[in-house]
Design an enzyme around this catalytic site. Structure first.
Site, mmCIF file in Angstrom:
data_model
loop_
_atom_site.group_PDB
_atom_site.id
_atom_site.type_symbol
_atom_site.label_atom_id
_atom_site.label_comp_id
_atom_site.label_asym_id
_atom_site.label_seq_id
_atom_site.Cartn_x
_atom_site.Cartn_y
_atom_site.Cartn_z
ATOM 1 N N ASP A 101 0.817 -1.218 0.000
ATOM 2 C CA ASP A 101 0.000 0.000 0.000
ATOM 3 C C ASP A 101 0.848 1.264 0.000
ATOM 4 O OD1 ASP A 101 -2.542 1.158 -0.152
ATOM 5 O OD2 ASP A 101 -2.629 1.505 1.998
ATOM 6 N N ASP A 139 -3.612 -4.289 -5.293
ATOM 7 C CA ASP A 139 -3.017 -2.965 -5.528
ATOM 8 C C ASP A 139 -1.552 -3.012 -5.927
ATOM 9 O OD1 ASP A 139 -5.515 -2.053 -4.742
ATOM 10 O OD2 ASP A 139 -4.835 -1.308 -2.797
ATOM 11 N N ASP A 286 -11.650 0.546 5.585
ATOM 12 C CA ASP A 286 -10.551 0.829 4.659
ATOM 13 C C ASP A 286 -9.438 1.614 5.333
ATOM 14 O OD1 ASP A 286 -11.902 -0.286 2.382
ATOM 15 O OD2 ASP A 286 -13.130 1.519 2.298
#
Length: 312
Positions: A101, A139, A286
């Site tokens: 991330d 991601d 999130d």
């Protein structure tokens, strides 16, 4: 409304370029110890519990694995064995790539490349010869640009390729999907190149919309675009798994605990070309943002879950 959705989905699927396995209804594992299920059992007198039980806990949902699993081999083995005992197929997410991330709300991951290789070896060995669906590193390709050097980008591609190859070796019955971000993140031709360089030629397919909110039809259109490039440049196309856990109302442009999100089509709508599945666990935050300003990423919130049920 559901009938109309099925008609639209059927027409969209007819344009997808790939073929593969057709999953039967009820194939996928419903974990009785998922965070929503445990919370609902422990709070039976709370009026939110009945709503969560009715709308969420009976739907097959992916289990995420990362550095929080002290023994990832044991954790994966236990989860897969429980699914096997239920005669169902588990859905797993590998989420431990170094620099995960890019330092954002879900920052973390393995300390370095060697640690990641050891981790993915243990993860894949935990699946063993069992059937499974595995989404690899959400991601990690869409956030590629946060890796500022060519060496860092090449290192990530090598680790993803390693993950695919080890899953193929150690978990030969697993369907492996490399994550490809979402329909509004990376240009289709760019993503196709990244997927190819990350070893998707050896994988089942790619995953879209994980932890996001875009309508299924938009993900299908993007999948077609990616497959068009894969086909023309590299001579193959791939199936896709789409996260529908929170896309029932589409996207308002926000990615982090937005108001107005709603549960989407439940896991199990599938053909040989596409699988709709709840990859993000409904109710999991999130990060400290949106309608969950104090909630860390990955924390289950009954309030977030009810918001998704009611679409507010």
């Amino acid at each position: 409304m559901k009938k109309r959705f099925a008609q639209v989905l059927g027409m969209a699927l007819a344009t997808l370029f790939v073929m593969g396995q057709t999953w039967a209804a009820g194939s996928f594992y419903v974990d009785p110890n998922s965070q929503p299920a445990v919370w609902a059992r422990n709070h039976a007198d709370d009026p939110r519990a009945a709503k969560i039980t009715e709308s969420i806990t009976h739907v097959p949902t992916a289990q995420w694995f990362g550095s929080w699993n002290k023994d990832v081999h044991a954790a994966v083995s236990q989860f897969v064995a429980a699914a096997d005992a239920a005669h169902q197929v588990p859905i797993l997410v590998a989420y431990n790539i170094p620099n995960r991330d890019c330092g954002g709300a879900s920052a973390g991951g393995a300390a370095d490349a060697d640690a990641y290789r050891a981790w993915i070896d243990a993860f894949s060995q935990g699946i063993g010869k069992n059937q499974a669906v595995v989404v690899v590193e959400p991601d990690s390709l869409a956030q590629f640009d946060c890796l500022k050097t060519t060496d860092a980008q090449d290192a990530r591609l090598n680790l993803l390729s390693y993950a695919v190859s080890r899953l193929r070796l150690n978990a030969p019955a697993a369907d492996i999907y490399l994550d490809a971000g979402n329909a509004h993140w990376t240009a289709a031709d760019v993503m196709a190149n990244r997927l190819h360089d990350a070893g998707i030629g050896e994988a089942k397919g790619f995953a879209l919309n994980v932890s996001n909110f875009y309508p299924t039809q938009e993900s299908i259109a993007y999948a077609n675009a990616v497959n068009g490039v894969l086909g023309s440049r590299f001579g193959y196309t791939k199936p896709v798994v789409i996260d529908t856990s929170r896309n029932g109302n589409g996207s308002n442009g926000q990615w982090c605990n937005p108001a107005g999100a709603k549960l989407g089509e439940p896991t199990g709508d599938a053909t040989g070309q596409i699988l709709l599945a709840w990859i993000k666990n409904p109710g999991d935050s999130d990060g400290p943002c949106g309608v969950g300003p104090t909630l860390k990423a990955g924390v289950f919130s009954p309030d977030l879950a009810v918001r998704l049920i009611e679409g507010n």
